[in-house]
Enzyme design. Structure first.
Site, PDB file in Angstrom:
ATOM      1  CG  ASP A  57      44.656  -6.175  35.089  1.00 61.78           C
ATOM      2  OD1 ASP A  57      43.852  -5.233  35.216  1.00 61.78           O
ATOM      3  OD2 ASP A  57      45.528  -6.439  35.945  1.00 61.78           O
ATOM      4  CG  ASP A 110      44.751  -3.611  42.009  1.00 60.28           C
ATOM      5  OD1 ASP A 110      44.353  -4.770  41.761  1.00 60.28           O
ATOM      6  OD2 ASP A 110      45.307  -2.899  41.157  1.00 60.28           O
TER       7      ASP A 110
END
Length: 733
Positions: A462, A532
């Site tokens: 990430d 997301d």
């Protein structure tokens, strides 16, 4: 036009002493450039392969004769691909062709056109790679300084191409975090259109470094001439389309030069990122399929392999990690037929345990209060459940509340004079990858995890912050403008080292969702987290746009809980499954909050997905009805290479009584083959009328099937404003 009059063959490299027409060809397309020695390098043609007759007459048909790589100085108006300040302060450059050479790679032919300035020992190699098994041409430049003193590069594009003025439309992707990949289609008018990114770390939340040009009117999916382009770069980019008083739109693409002037030292070579082109006369669909084949074979780590079905812990438990919860989640996904469990954020930190987003980043040691048996204990637990185990990391970032920051405050990107800004949690900063020590640290984060846990199957990588403060504590003061470029050079260096040692490790690129869906990083990552935002309805739009340039096995698509954590929307479990099955299927839930009926439905759906996984992840995509076209529905399908199998997806995006939806005509099938239709994930009380029936490919493509606009069920569990169908078509021999 002069013929090639001499050549020298040395060590597999063909060097031509004189040249005119340079043909750069793939199986079905070619780019033709005029490269007469001592003259300008001019673009002539890009499209389908020409016959010898047409080649001989090409120059009389009206060709562009635009510079292939325009440079600033002799003409100062318009746009340029290269702008240089020479060592004597002169801003003008004039390049002429010096030589043309070729070399053979295993699956491609590389052509290098060497150009030299007429007044300085300053060189530019314009390079092309033409693949022999996919219709893709890559171009890049190698800028070499042979002057006695440094020169300054203030623009350094990878390449350009002229596109004839007319009814030309541009297709590109825009959006934001949680709304990535939104499809934008607009006609090109006079003026300047610019797509760019200045984030420093993540470059695909807003615009994307990929575009398509529809050359003969409003974009169509199955017909029409299309040029597609993708800048293969992980950092700040700039794509420009300049339409002025001439007859051509001029397209340029490269690293964004804003605050990135580059000092090129004597004997140094600056290599620009690859700019990839494709051409298709089968509309946007044909261009997309070209991108997908190229991606799977050459631009995606392990791209010809299918991906595992996984459960990620983030939406289910956040940072609230412990062994008992992890084991429970592993047992649940295994019982539903899943193959991999990924433990997300919250597993690390000693002095600063990761109990929130304010601390712990940089301290990649297991939090033994949460995980007494460490990562290896969880891998063993996963093995006992018959599945693999994966882990989340964010190695480019650090919290100021961490042992790493206490030890190495000089490793972060920060302003050299002014107040420092922080990101997520009020403490997050970006590590300076221009620093080789930082590169070694990040490589060692992965290497240590893998050395201690050799059976680890998957890493989710990430990146949740931008470059908020321009300043490198490593780079000298006179090269602070190199920061954005050196950061991504450092990142690629780390990725290359990881892949060299762990080629089979599955890695996902994530950056606050879909902030790193780019072909600069994809050679090192197997997939990316599309967004997301896992809401099924919005994911249709996000995944639809992303599919223009990326194949399904690169796009992680998960079944999430309801109400959705981003939008608070409720959609049926079937709808969420049917959307996620059109990409790399996964789950993003805490299964213990599911009913047994829901788990059983997922179990059956996962089993069904395994049947169609090869055709979805490795097949040819045909988009049928766009969610952006106002039909209140969307549909696409995947077809196997031999056309013996297909997976068809249909989603209602809005339910209106007496709403009229088109009959679904399919695409990509063999008209002479016969196909049996089987519905997957059925919830209706009765089968579809055509369940188990056989149709020819010709009928399915020319007449099609009706899609019932709602589900006829008794249980409230499956009622929804949004209905969906998934059909599996198999050849009947």
């Amino acid at each position: 036009m002069k013929k090639i009059i001499a050549s020298i063959i040395m060590a597999g490299l063909a060097v031509f002493a004189a040249s005119a027409q340079i043909r750069i060809a793939t199986p079905n397309t070619e780019m033709i450039i005029d490269g007469e020695l001592g003259g300008d390098l001019c673009f002539m043609y890009y499209g389908n392969i020409l016959s010898d007759t047409d080649m001989e007459s090409l120059s009389t048909a009206g060709v562009p004769w635009n510079d292939v790589y325009p440079v600033y100085g002799i003409w100062t108006d318009g746009e340029r691909a290269l702008e240089v300040t020479h060592s004597d302060g002169n801003l003008s450059t004039c390049l002429k062709v010096e030589s043309v050479s070729t070399r053979q790679e295993p699956s491609a032919k590389v052509t290098v056109i060497r150009m030299k300035d007429t007044a300085y020992p300053f060189y530019v190699n314009v390079c092309y790679r033409a693949y022999e098994d996919v219709d893709m041409i890559e171009t890049w430049t190698e800028i070499e300084n042979r002057e006695k003193k440094p020169v300054k590069l203030t623009r350094f594009d990878s390449g350009s191409i002229p596109i004839r003025y007319g009814n030309v439309w541009l297709t590109h992707l825009a959006g934001s975090a949680n709304n990535e990949g939104r499809l934008i289609q607009e006609p090109l008018e006079r003026g300047m259109l610019v797509l760019r990114n200045k984030d420093g770390v993540r470059n695909t939340h807003t615009d994307h470094p990929e575009v398509m040009f529809s050359l003969d009117g409003k974009p169509l999916e199955h017909t029409g001439q299309v040029i597609g382009a993708a800048l293969c770069y992980s950092g700040n980019y700039e794509l420009r389309v300049h339409t002025h008083g001439g007859s051509y739109h001029e397209f340029y693409a490269g690293i964004n030069p804003d605050n990135s002037a580059y000092t090129l030292e004597p004997k140094e070579i600056f290599t620009t990122p690859v700019l990839a082109f494709t051409y298709s006369d089968e509309g946007h669909g044909g261009a997309s399929r070209n991108f997908h084949r190229w991606a799977r074979k050459y631009k995606l780590a392990n791209g010809t392999q299918t991906r595992k079905i996984l459960l990620n812990s983030w939406e289910g438990v956040g940072v609230h990690i412990n062994e008992e919860v992890m084991d429970q989640m592993m047992g649940d996904i295994a019982s539903m037929g899943g193959e991999l469990f990924v433990m997300d954020d919250g597993w690390f930190g000693d002095k600063y345990p990761r109990n929130n987003d304010r601390q712990g980043l940089g301290d990649w040691c297991v939090d033994k209060t949460k995980l007494p048996n460490g990562v290896q204990g969880l891998i063993s637990a996963a093995d006992s459940h018959g599945i693999k185990f994966g882990l989340w990391i964010e190695p480019e970032m650090v919290n100021t509340e961490s042992e790493l920051y206490e030890k190495h405050p000089d490793w972060v990107i920060k302003g050299l004079v002014h107040e420092t800004k922080h990101g997520r949690g009020g403490t997050q900063m970006v590590l300076d990858l221009s620093n080789p020590e930082v590169q070694d640290f990040i490589f060692n984060v992965v290497d240590k995890i893998m050395t201690e846990n050799p059976d680890l199957d998957y890493i989710k990588w990430d990146a949740n912050a931008s470059v908020m403060n321009h300043g490198s504590q490593y780079l000298p003061k006179d090269k602070q403008s190199h920061l954005f470029i050196e950061y991504h050079r450092g990142l690629i260096n780390v990725c290359e080292r990881i892949r060299a040692k762990y080629p089979k490790l599955t890695m996902q690129s994530c950056a606050t969702g879909g902030g790193r869906a780019n072909y600069g990083l994809m050679p090192y990552f197997d997939e990316f987290w599309v967004s997301d935002n896992s809401d099924a309805l919005q994911r249709i739009h996000i995944q639809w746009g992303t599919s223009y340039f990326y194949p399904a096995n690169a796009m992680a698509a998960h079944i999430s809980a309801v109400p959705n954590w981003i939008l608070d929307r409720r959609t049926s479990l079937k709808y969420r499954i049917d959307v996620a099955m059109s990409g790399r299927l996964g789950m993003e839930v805490q299964p213990k909050h599911m009913t047994e009926e829901e788990k059983d439905f997922c179990r059956k759906a996962i089993a069904e997905y395994k049947k169609i996984r090869p055709v979805v992840q490795l097949g040819d995509l045909y988009r049928l009805v766009s969610p952006y076209e106002g039909h209140n529905m969307a549909s696409l399908m995947y077809v196997s290479e031999d056309k013996s199998e297909a997976a068809f997806f249909w989603w209602k995006t809005e339910l209106m009584w007496s709403d009229l939806v088109p009959r679904m005509k399919m695409a990509g099938l063999d008209p002479d083959k016969k196909y049996v239709v089987h519905e997957l994930n059925r919830v209706d009380n009765d089968e579809l009328d055509y369940e188990g029936k056989t149709f020819t490919g010709k009928f399915l493509m020319e007449y099609g099937l009706e899609m019932p606009f709602k589900h006829w069920v008794d249980s409230e569990l499956h009622r929804s404003d949004w209905t969906s169908r998934v059909l599996h078509l198999t050849e009947c021999k």
